[in-house]
Write a protein that holds these residues in place. Structure first.
Motif, mmCIF file in Angstrom:
data_model
loop_
_atom_site.group_PDB
_atom_site.id
_atom_site.type_symbol
_atom_site.label_atom_id
_atom_site.label_comp_id
_atom_site.label_asym_id
_atom_site.label_seq_id
_atom_site.Cartn_x
_atom_site.Cartn_y
_atom_site.Cartn_z
ATOM 1 N N PRO A 1 44.532 55.600 91.020
ATOM 2 C CA PRO A 1 44.403 56.326 92.178
ATOM 3 C C PRO A 1 45.622 55.863 92.941
ATOM 4 O O PRO A 1 46.296 54.937 92.812
ATOM 5 N N LEU A 2 45.987 56.878 93.967
ATOM 6 C CA LEU A 2 47.276 56.634 94.701
ATOM 7 C C LEU A 2 47.443 55.443 95.359
ATOM 8 O O LEU A 2 48.573 54.651 95.482
ATOM 9 N N SER A 3 46.134 54.822 96.003
ATOM 10 C CA SER A 3 46.406 53.442 96.695
ATOM 11 C C SER A 3 46.630 52.388 95.691
ATOM 12 O O SER A 3 47.288 51.348 96.128
ATOM 13 N N GLU A 4 46.406 52.595 94.452
ATOM 14 C CA GLU A 4 46.600 51.375 93.420
ATOM 15 C C GLU A 4 48.038 51.357 93.130
ATOM 16 O O GLU A 4 48.677 50.724 92.618
ATOM 17 N N ARG B 1 52.841 56.271 99.320
ATOM 18 C CA ARG B 1 51.795 57.282 99.112
ATOM 19 C C ARG B 1 52.194 58.537 99.871
ATOM 20 O O ARG B 1 51.877 59.684 99.430
ATOM 21 N N GLU B 2 52.699 58.553 101.153
ATOM 22 C CA GLU B 2 52.668 59.641 101.676
ATOM 23 C C GLU B 2 53.739 60.557 101.106
ATOM 24 O O GLU B 2 53.785 61.684 100.970
ATOM 25 N N VAL C 1 52.992 62.490 97.963
ATOM 26 C CA VAL C 1 52.456 63.835 98.157
ATOM 27 C C VAL C 1 52.788 64.643 99.447
ATOM 28 O O VAL C 1 52.007 65.459 99.922
ATOM 29 N N GLY D 1 51.536 50.403 96.846
ATOM 30 C CA GLY D 1 51.071 49.752 97.864
ATOM 31 C C GLY D 1 51.311 50.163 99.278
ATOM 32 O O GLY D 1 50.556 49.989 100.018
ATOM 33 N N ARG D 2 52.506 50.518 99.550
ATOM 34 C CA ARG D 2 52.831 50.886 100.788
ATOM 35 C C ARG D 2 52.179 52.143 101.062
ATOM 36 O O ARG D 2 52.209 53.212 100.298
ATOM 37 N N VAL D 3 51.795 52.538 102.113
ATOM 38 C CA VAL D 3 51.233 53.765 102.661
ATOM 39 C C VAL D 3 52.287 54.797 102.586
ATOM 40 O O VAL D 3 52.037 55.732 102.520
ATOM 41 N N GLU E 1 42.358 65.100 94.343
ATOM 42 C CA GLU E 1 42.361 63.781 93.753
ATOM 43 C C GLU E 1 43.671 63.562 92.932
ATOM 44 O O GLU E 1 44.191 64.533 92.487
ATOM 45 N N VAL E 2 44.398 62.522 93.317
ATOM 46 C CA VAL E 2 45.666 62.091 92.761
ATOM 47 C C VAL E 2 45.694 61.009 91.684
ATOM 48 O O VAL E 2 45.045 59.870 92.213
ATOM 49 N N LEU E 3 45.860 61.054 90.597
ATOM 50 C CA LEU E 3 45.926 59.919 89.673
ATOM 51 C C LEU E 3 47.195 59.715 89.141
ATOM 52 O O LEU E 3 48.098 60.647 88.724
#
Lengths: 469, 322
Positions: free
Chosen positions: B226-229, B237-238, B241, B232-234, B219-221
């Motif tokens: 959360p990471l998705s919030e 996010r990549e 992490v 915005g760009r995938v 889990e990433v906060l």
């Protein structure tokens, strides 16, 4: 890889196939060329007129830059409404996707069975037709990537629908607001709720987009002899009634009209079915009285339970864009159809046969309505047995009608999916041919993390959007 | 080179050995040399003379520590001038310090050629001075070729078994070593706290990220979201992490991070660094894979400052005729 468009059909998707021929002729332009085109044909026409020629040394003029006139797109621009029709189309099957065999079909029991959590189930054809009629499918959902509609039975589904079906079976009224983060699957849970309603023989009424009713997009007319003055949406209600009739035909055709409807503009005989009552008119001006009569009939004891769902709850918790004859803005709750829903949700309507009134909130297309947020916050605290949060003392614009409408509702917060659920979903995607990677523990947990700890919409975005056309 | 060496050796051979309390650099007094300077006043306290053949070549200096009270003392032979002989025999070459050190290294190499040596990879890493650093430290322009030859010998000497390493070798190699042997730097050990969290800080552009990594299920906060919030760009996010993904630790740790400053890309890449550092605290062996993944080295690039006369950092105003 599957494309959203049908490869066999080379034509552009257009309104020509959607609209009736009569309406097509009405807005046909006198010329075949669009008025503000810059295409070369129009420029060529002006050659004869001296005044339009420009400078005498036109031919020798130095043209700098990349943009040169007359090099525009020569293809025909899409017709009026064509782009929107393309954007809003709902495609439920895709012949280019691989067929996934061996998945069970959805049954009423599957939606409430804790053992079915994490399963992908296919939707039976009849149910798909019914759901499609009530517009339960959304254009933002990626149904068009797959061969046939399937869905994931998740833990939230079982929790929510198990409670709902049990209480409706006991002839209770379930009044719930579905909340949750953006892209977490709220509308999908709404669809699953409707599916449960259809399979449990409930009369399902769905308002797919609440904003259609308040943003002054559809026609409206005042309802005479109402205080305070109320307004109806004649064409919208007519369409809605036809959707209700065709989706719930099996139930409604068995039910006989019980009340006297002498005030109705059409004659309804005592022994006719509710389906024929719903089908009694094609005139938009009679739509509201007949819809009201149908609603009154459904509230009679001994009828099947009602499921009334609405997507986009925050839109109806504000003052609408419609104006009254005195040019005041109309509050959304004075629009008759919305009033019907709001009274049901707020507990003012008594349902003797049990009912499920479900409002689905949206996060993507939503307004910031402080009154609704506070009301839902208070409802959630009440539900959890926590001290109820006070209203902000310095905010003067709280809308009392919103608090009234959401009094005593239950709030169901949709959570993110777990890793086993994500895995079965990804395996289904891989089997359909849209996810071209190995699905193992490593990739599942990676996507799960990238999707914000299992937000379903983000999982789709991280996995499928690379292949979406 | 060998000819030069011979000449230095010759210089050394003729070097006098008579220094007593007066200092090694001074030659003993001789009557003959004194006779050469009759005109000079007898005001020197010490009688110092150089040998006859060299007296013509050396410069004559007047010792400064002259005391007028001693002038009348008859017992002391007073010498007006002494020829100073430099400490180093290579004083008259252009780079005496390097030459001396080189000679010392050469002597030591010959002297201790038979001591047992250990393989190169077993030798304690030594921070040698590079040619440029040596030049800067000594202030002489040591020739590159000579320096390379010298370093070859020095490194050979450094390979002598540590138990048998003579002190004079240690002293002789000292000029060629950097003052600080950074190979022996010990990184500060970051602790894992009582709750099992490790802490790392990363920076990129103008973003600063702090990450706390704890064992968990992936889990990433980020800033409580959360990471998705948070991103915005995938892609962002990549990249946030990325280190955990490449080392396959994504499902083994939870991350709680705070990021501030800069834009989304900077924040995501700052986070990648912070997470990688915190991950190294849990598993130090991951440092090399993480370095290869590009999650250890801080990217030093920043926005270049604007200059006067320019529109931006480099952009010049448009040329106008008038």
């Amino acid at each position: 890889m599957a494309t959203a468009n049908c490869w066999r059909c080379l034509g552009r998707p257009s309104t020509h196939r959607l609209l009736a021929p009569s309406s097509l002729t009405s807005f046909k332009a006198p010329t075949s060329v669009a008025a503000f085109t810059t295409s070369a044909t129009l420029l060529a026409k002006d050659d004869n007129s001296f005044s339009m020629k420009g400078h005498v040394r036109t031919g020798k003029r130095l043209v700098l830059g990349k943009k040169k006139k007359g090099r525009g797109d020569r293809s025909k621009p899409p017709g009026p409404g064509e782009r929107k029709a393309f954007r809003k189309r709902i495609q439920l099957s895709n012949d280019n996707a691989l067929k996934v065999s061996g998945l069970p079909e959805l049954e009423a029991q599957k939606l409430v069975d804790p053992a079915a959590v994490g399963q992908i189930v296919s939707l039976p054809t009849d149910l798909v037709d019914q759901l499609r009629t009530v517009e339960a499918f959304k254009p933002t959902q990626n149904w068009g990537l797959f061969r046939s509609p399937h869905m994931l039975v998740r833990k939230d589904t079982v929790d929510f629908l198990g409670d709902l079906t049990k209480r409706v079976g006991n002839k209770e009224t379930v009044r719930t607001v579905i909340g949750g983060e953006r892209g977490v699957g709220k509308s999908m849970l709404g669809l699953q709720t409707m599916a449960a309603g259809f399979m449990n023989k409930m009369v399902v009424i769905n308002i797919p987009e609440a904003q259609d009713l308040v943003e002054a997009r559809t026609d409206y007319s005042p309802i005479p002899r109402t205080t305070p003055e109320q307004f109806s949406h004649p064409s919208y209600i007519l369409k809605l009634m036809q959707a209700i009739r065709s989706a719930n035909e099996e139930i409604l055709s068995k039910e006989i009209v019980k009340l006297e409807h002498i005030h109705l503009p059409v004659s309804v005989s005592r022994n006719s079915s509710l389906a024929s009552l719903a089908n009694a008119t094609k005139e938009p001006e009679f739509a509201w009285p007949i819809f009201n009569a149908l609603w009154q009939e459904l509230l009679q004891p001994g009828r099947p339970p009602i499921m009334f769902t609405l997507d986009g709850l925050s839109h109806i918790m504000r003052i609408s864009d419609y104006r009254s004859p005195s040019f005041n803005l109309i509050h959304s709750h004075d629009l008759a159809l919305i009033r019907l829903f709001v009274e049901a949700l707020g507990g003012k309507t008594h349902f003797p046969n049990g009912a499920a009134i479900v409002g689905v909130t949206t996060k993507g297309n939503s307004l910031k309505v402080k009154s609704m947020d506070k009301a839902l916050e208070q409802a959630a605290a009440d539900q959890a047995g926590l001290p109820i949060p006070e209203r902000d003392a310095f905010y003067a614009k709280y809308d009392e009608r919103v608090f009234e409408a959401l009094k005593g509702v239950k709030v169901f917060d949709v959570k993110s999916i777990s890793k086993p659920e994500a895995r079965s979903l990804m395996e289904y995607w891989a089997a359909s041919g849209v996810l071209r990677m190995r699905v193992d523990e490593k990739t599942v947990s990676e996507r799960w993390t990238l999707a914000g700890n299992g937000v379903l919409g983000e999982l789709e975005r991280a996995s499928l959007y690379v292949s979406r056309l | 080179m060998s000819s030069m060496r011979t000449s230095f050796r010759c210089l050394r051979d003729i070097r006098p050995t008579g220094g007593k309390a007066a200092g090694a650099q001074w030659h003993p007094t001789s009557e003959a040399s004194l006779a050469y300077r009759p005109k000079q006043p007898f005001n020197a306290t010490r009688s110092i003379a150089t040998s006859a053949p060299r007296s013509a070549e050396t410069t004559e200096i007047i010792p400064s520590d002259v005391e007028p009270a001693d002038q009348g003392r008859a017992s002391v032979v007073q010498v007006p001038y002494a020829r100073a002989v430099p400490v180093s025999p290579s004083y008259f070459s252009r780079k005496p310090i390097f030459n001396d050190a080189f000679v010392v290294v050469q002597d030591l190499a010959r002297k201790y050629a038979r001591l047992p040596i250990i393989p190169k990879d077993k030798v304690t890493p030594t921070a040698w001075r590079t040619k440029e650093q040596y030049r800067l430290a000594v202030g002489e322009h040591a020739k590159g070729r000579d320096y390379a030859t010298c370093m070859k010998l020095a490194k050979r000497l450094n390979q002598i078994h540590p138990d048998l390493m003579p002190d004079e070798v240690k002293a002789g190699l000292l000029p060629f070593k950097r003052e600080v042997n950074y190979y022996l730097n010990q990184p500060k050990v970051q602790p894992i706290d009582q709750y099992g969290r490790s802490h790392g800080v990363g920076k990129r552009k103008s973003s600063v990220a702090r990450a706390w990594v704890v064992e968990g299920a992936g889990e990433v906060l980020v800033n409580g979201k959360p990471l998705s919030e948070a991103f915005g760009r995938v892609h962002d996010r990549e990249s946030a992490v990325w280190g955990m993904k490449l080392t396959e630790r994504l499902d083994k740790y939870n991350v709680w991070a705070m990021v501030s400053g800069g834009g989304t890309t900077g924040q995501a890449e700052a986070l990648a660094l912070a997470i990688a550092k915190a991950l190294c605290v849990h598993e130090p062996a991951l440092k090399n894979p993480l370095r290869r993944a590009g999650c250890i080295t801080r990217d030093p690039r920043k926005v270049e400052r604007k200059k006067h006369g320019h529109v931006k950092a480099r952009k010049m105003p448009t040329w106008v005729k008038r």
